[in-house]
Design an enzyme around this catalytic site. Structure first.
Site, PDB file in Angstrom:
ATOM      1  N   GLY A  95      14.212  11.745 -13.509  1.00  0.00           N
ATOM      2  CA  GLY A  95      13.752  11.817 -14.011  1.00  0.00           C
ATOM      3  C   GLY A  95      12.475  13.160 -13.782  1.00  0.00           C
ATOM      4  CG  ASP A 309       8.740   5.935  -6.630  1.00  0.00           C
ATOM      5  OD1 ASP A 309       8.388   5.217  -7.546  1.00  0.00           O
ATOM      6  OD2 ASP A 309       8.694   7.475  -5.909  1.00  0.00           O
TER       7      ASP A 309
END
Ligand SMILES: O=C(O)C1=C[C@@H](OP(=O)(O)O)[C@@H](O)[C@H](O)C1
Ligand SMILES: C=C(OP(=O)(O)O)C(=O)O
Length: 427
Positions: A95, A309
């Site tokens: 991404g 994350d």
């Protein structure tokens, strides 16, 4: 044949040289490629995502030579660079690569085709597509590609704060080098702020100035130049260290070396999260850091707004804390390599953890040990690594399908390191 990682319960023990930050490395390679001079970037781990960024910068005209042994990447801009046909940039599953490079690739005078694999092209692109429509940039969106054609002009750019900070980073790389001043106006609260800090910090190393007004407005002077920055060393990655620090907090004995205590990485927050459970963070015998399990570890509430994350591994931590834990403000986790709220809840659920998937978070009831079972990585590196850490405190063997491939996205050596630590080397 799909890979299946079989893990017998085992307390990890030993020293880990924490790998270099993927986020910082992407930024360094891009900034160096945009500068005129030669830059040697030290301590780069060539994971699949970093390889994608290197390949794309090469296709955009940078000369990058990679030495995997010395972990260096040397970058120079090619002197003459003319293209006649469409440029194709393969972003793999990254991404960051896709969203950082889209604005940079505009203005080449030819269409640029971005190709994505796995779930990449299903992840949100709307904030850029809205901009393209507004600014007259042509695009064609397929299931695994997007072709863009046009040039970026100075002006005012509106972006939502709660989809992905990567759109802001992409514009921050590209807007300074075009003629005329620009601004980025963020609607709503910006999430993942720490990643924008990393961008602005890297840009400043290359002489590019950005004015940040409380993450609501960014002012960017046009006509700036990326200055040479001869040497850069990528610092260790807190997002990856988090796996081993949580392993410690649930009873392992791993010392993490090389972490920068003053890092701008948002995921440095893992240290506070671990402390909030009642575990301790201590200095290791080799100058690194370790977490220490304590008898009083209890459930916590974690706001994931700026640390997406960390969620899978924090969910593992909470799985071994007494009582209820909550992970909140994590709706954006649905748009990562997997829907990470669904994948985390499904797989930890398979291991017997009382975990409930909520609209934008997780509710977890901890237990002493998890159950052995077969589970899936969902082709998501952070799910594979988090489950591997949970496996340390399981009643039986845990098998994770697709794990070896998944980890190559960010940490190709993860299982080499893991297996060494599981071998109980002398410490
Ligand atoms: O800028 C970066 O390096 C990143 C930003 C974050 O994405 P979002 O801004 O979409 O949360 C993070 O999840 C990703 O792994 C890396
Ligand atoms: C989401 C991640 O990366 P990216 O967005 O760059 O694919 C990640 O590394 O967890």
């Amino acid at each position: 044949m799909e890979d299946v990682k079989k893990i017998q319960p085992n307390m990890l023990k030993g020293i880990v040289s924490v790998p270099p930050s993927k986020s910082v490395a992407h930024r360094a390679i891009i900034a160096a490629s945009l500068s005129g001079g030669e830059c040697t970037i030290e301590n780069v781990a060539v994971s699949k995502d970093i390889e994608a960024t290197i390949e794309c910068m090469r296709a955009l005209g940078a000369k990058c030579s990679v030495n995997t042994k010395s972990m260096t990447v040397s970058v120079t801009k090619k002197k003459t660079y003319k293209v006649k046909n469409m440029i194709t940039l393969d972003c793999g599953e990254s991404g960051s690569t896709l969203r950082f490079l889209m604005p940079i690739a505009l203005g080449k005078g030819v269409p640029v085709k971005f190709v994505g694999h796995g779930r990449l092209m299903q992840r949100p692109q709307t904030p850029y597509l809205n901009i393209f429509r507004e600014k007259g940039i042509k695009y064609e969106l397929g299931t695994d590609y997007i072709i863009i054609d046009g040039s970026l002009k100075s002006g005012s750019y509106g972006l939502p704060g709660n989809v992905s900070s990567q759109f802001i980073t992409g514009l921050l790389f590209a807007l300074p080098i075009i003629d005329g001043d620009s601004e980025i106006i963020v609607s709503g609260e910006l999430e993942s702020k720490g990643y924008v800090d990393l961008t602005i910090d890297m840009l400043s190393k290359f002489g590019i100035e950005i004015e940040n007004y409380k993450y609501k407005l960014f002012k960017i002077k046009g006509g700036q130049k990326y200055k040479g920055c001869n040497e850069l060393k990528i610092e260790a990655d807190y997002s990856q260290a988090a796996f081993f620090l949580v392993a410690d907090a649930i009873g392992c004995n791993v010392e993490c070396l090389n972490l920068n205590p003053n890092s701008l990485q948002g995921d440095r927050e893992i240290l506070d999260i671990i402390k909030n459970t009642g575990a301790r963070i201590v200095k290791g015998p080799n100058g690194g850091i370790m977490a220490k399990k304590t008898a009083v570890m209890h459930g916590i509430t974690v706001d994931a707004k700026n640390i997406p994350d960390l969620v899978p591994i924090v969910a593992v931590l909470c799985s071994f804390c007494s009582g209820e834990s909550r992970i909140i403000n994590a709706g954006r986790l649905r748009h990562k390599e997997s829907d990470r709220l669904r994948s985390t809840a499904t797989e930890l659920g398979r291991l017997g953890v009382g975990i409930v998937e909520e609209r934008d978070g997780l509710k977890i009831i901890g237990r002493d040990l998890v159950e052995g079972n077969v589970c899936s990585s969902w082709n998501d590196h952070r799910i594979a690594m988090a489950l591997s850490i949970a496996a340390c405190r399981a009643e039986g063997c845990i098998e994770i399908t697709g794990a070896e491939k998944a980890v190559t996205k960010s940490y190709p050596d993860f299982y080499k390191v893991y297996d060494r630590l599981a071998g109980n080397e002398t410490y």
